[in-house]
Structure formats: C-alpha cells, structure tokens
Design a protein around this motif. Structure first.
Motif, PDB file in Angstrom:
ATOM      1  N   ALA A  75       4.349  -2.708  -7.007  1.00 35.76           N
ATOM      2  CA  ALA A  75       3.008  -2.142  -7.155  1.00 35.76           C
ATOM      3  C   ALA A  75       2.600  -1.473  -5.857  1.00 35.76           C
ATOM      4  CB  ALA A  75       1.998  -3.226  -7.520  1.00 35.76           C
ATOM      5  N   VAL A  76       2.072  -0.269  -5.967  1.00 34.55           N
ATOM      6  CA  VAL A  76       1.487   0.446  -4.838  1.00 34.55           C
ATOM      7  C   VAL A  76      -0.022   0.456  -5.076  1.00 34.55           C
ATOM      8  CG1 VAL A  76       1.274   2.655  -3.644  1.00 34.55           C
ATOM      9  CG2 VAL A  76       3.516   1.881  -4.446  1.00 34.55           C
ATOM     10  N   MET A  77      -0.732  -0.252  -4.214  1.00 35.64           N
ATOM     11  CA  MET A  77      -2.182  -0.360  -4.335  1.00 35.64           C
ATOM     12  C   MET A  77      -2.840   0.444  -3.214  1.00 35.64           C
ATOM     13  SD  MET A  77      -2.093  -2.157  -7.025  1.00 35.64           S
ATOM     14  CE  MET A  77      -3.865  -2.189  -7.235  1.00 35.64           C
TER      15      MET A  77
ATOM     16  N   GLY B 212       0.848  -1.183   0.000  1.00 33.20           N
ATOM     17  CA  GLY B 212       0.000   0.000   0.000  1.00 33.20           C
ATOM     18  C   GLY B 212       0.881   1.229   0.000  1.00 33.20           C
ATOM     19  N   ALA B 213       0.336   2.326   0.492  1.00 32.69           N
ATOM     20  CA  ALA B 213       1.100   3.577   0.477  1.00 32.69           C
ATOM     21  C   ALA B 213       1.160   4.230   1.842  1.00 32.69           C
ATOM     22  CB  ALA B 213       0.477   4.538  -0.528  1.00 32.69           C
ATOM     23  N   GLN B 214       0.840   3.468   2.888  1.00 29.34           N
ATOM     24  CA  GLN B 214       0.869   4.043   4.225  1.00 29.34           C
ATOM     25  C   GLN B 214       2.264   4.567   4.563  1.00 29.34           C
ATOM     26  OE1 GLN B 214      -1.434   4.809   6.367  1.00 29.34           O
ATOM     27  NE2 GLN B 214      -3.126   3.886   5.242  1.00 29.34           N
ATOM     28  N   LEU B 215       2.283   5.658   5.322  1.00 29.15           N
ATOM     29  CA  LEU B 215       3.549   6.215   5.795  1.00 29.15           C
ATOM     30  C   LEU B 215       4.175   5.213   6.744  1.00 29.15           C
ATOM     31  CD1 LEU B 215       2.144   9.763   6.553  1.00 29.15           C
ATOM     32  CD2 LEU B 215       3.648   9.152   4.650  1.00 29.15           C
TER      33      LEU B 215
ATOM     34  N   ALA C 153       5.575  12.720  -0.406  1.00 32.62           N
ATOM     35  CA  ALA C 153       6.174  11.383  -0.224  1.00 32.62           C
ATOM     36  C   ALA C 153       5.328  10.329  -0.925  1.00 32.62           C
ATOM     37  CB  ALA C 153       6.311  11.066   1.267  1.00 32.62           C
ATOM     38  N   LEU C 154       4.014  10.438  -0.836  1.00 30.93           N
ATOM     39  CA  LEU C 154       3.119   9.501  -1.518  1.00 30.93           C
ATOM     40  C   LEU C 154       3.320   9.575  -3.034  1.00 30.93           C
ATOM     41  CD1 LEU C 154       0.728   7.516  -1.675  1.00 30.93           C
ATOM     42  CD2 LEU C 154      -0.802   9.495  -1.495  1.00 30.93           C
TER      43      LEU C 154
ATOM     44  N   GLN D 282       5.837   2.515   2.510  1.00 31.38           N
ATOM     45  CA  GLN D 282       6.631   3.429   1.690  1.00 31.38           C
ATOM     46  C   GLN D 282       8.111   3.082   1.750  1.00 31.38           C
ATOM     47  OE1 GLN D 282       5.781   7.608   2.017  1.00 31.38           O
ATOM     48  NE2 GLN D 282       3.605   7.322   1.627  1.00 31.38           N
ATOM     49  N   TRP D 283       8.595   2.650   2.919  1.00 29.95           N
ATOM     50  CA  TRP D 283       9.998   2.246   3.019  1.00 29.95           C
ATOM     51  C   TRP D 283      10.276   1.048   2.121  1.00 29.95           C
ATOM     52  CZ3 TRP D 283       9.236   2.106   8.964  1.00 29.95           C
ATOM     53  CH2 TRP D 283       9.146   3.411   9.463  1.00 29.95           C
TER      54      TRP D 283
END
Length: 188
Positions: A74-76, A48-51, A93-94, A55-56
């Motif tokens: 893949a970022v879902m 996913g794209a959670q901080l 950042a996202l 993201q790391w």
C-alpha cells in the motif's frame, strides 16, 4: 503482519539515478530485511511515496512478489495533492510506484494546507501497522527523524517493534555485495 517501511529521501543519501551503486546497496538491504519480515509473517508493506526509501521499498516488494505472491503493498499519501509540485520525472516515478502497489490512497482528500496533515499521516501509519522497518541512523537524522520520534512516543504505550537499517548495516551489505561480485568474477 502489517509493516510501515520508510527512511531517508534519496537526496539525503546522495542517491541520484537508477544505476547508482548506493541504490543497489540500499535495495539489497531492503530486500534482505523484507524477506526476513516475510518469513516472520508480514503480509502487508505499507509506505508513503517519498522519493527514496519509500519508493525503493515498493520497487523491491514488487520484485519479491514473484517469490512471495501473498505480499500486499500500500502506498499511502498524507494529502491528496502529494507530489504535485515535483518535476515531471519524479511525478512519473510516483505514478509508477502507485501503479505497482496493491492499494494506494490519500489519508485525507484535502490538498496540503497544514503540518497537522503530516501528524495525521503518522497517526494513521501507527494505527494501521504492527511494526516498522526504517533506513535510519541517529548520526544523520534527516526528515525521517520526525517519524522515528512519533514511533518512539507510540512505543511508550504500545508494543510496536522498530527495526532499523543503519549505516553500519549498509556498510555490511556493501561489503557482502562486493564479496559476491568478486567471487562471481573469480568463478568466470
């Protein structure tokens, strides 16, 4: 092999800023585990794209792609407006993480309206991956516990390996990193 990577949010681990010692340890642990998975046949990292961990993971994978060019990422997103309420720095950042990914999309094109969308996201991740790698320790559940529970439920009917990087693993990584740095200083 498609691997779902997730774990704690940055604030749950007290990681703020890009130069944090904790962040170096977390990224090293992620890198070591991702290299093992790459050697076992991973070709897609899906997150996913959670901080935090998600993201790391994309950042680490982006670095690993120079050595493992076949690695796809893949970022879902669970819904179309994911991150819209974040501050400007977090939205930047996202955007960066999404630009580093091979593929990025939302599971549903609707904006957030119900917790059901998060369950649909979990179902999507489980049905579109073959295993998972999570930074998680049962002693500190955090928000990621809901994904862990979904995986455990899924495992009752499916062969779905889950590899955890727990606090003991992170401490071992910290010790190894400290020893490497100490040896590097002695070599100078």
């Amino acid at each position: 092999m498609r691997v779902w990577v997730s774990g704690y949010r940055s604030y749950e681990l007290g990681v703020f800023g890009t130069e944090s010692t904790k962040l170096k340890i977390l990224k090293k642990a992620l890198s070591e585990n991702l290299v093992q998975l790459l050697d076992e046949g991973m070709d897609w990292l899906i997150t996913g794209a959670q901080l935090g961990t998600e993201q790391w993971a994309i950042s680490v994978a982006h670095t690993l792609q120079s050595t493992y060019p076949a690695l796809q990422t893949a970022v879902m997103l669970p819904f179309s407006d994911c991150g819209k309420n974040w501050n400007e720095a977090n939205q930047t950042a996202l955007a960066l993480v999404r630009s580093q990914a091979t593929f990025s999309a939302a599971i549903t094109e609707r904006p957030y309206h119900s917790v059901q969308q998060l369950r649909q996201y979990q179902q999507f991740m489980l049905t579109h991956t073959d295993r998972a790698l999570f930074i998680y320790d049962s002693q500190a559940p955090g928000k990621v516990q809901y994904d862990i529970r979904a995986i455990e439920q899924w495992q009752t009917q499916h062969d779905y390996p889950l590899r955890l990087i727990d606090f003991d693993d992170l401490q071992e990584t910290a010790n190894n990193l400290a020893a490497e740095q100490e040896n590097g200083l002695q070599a100078d």
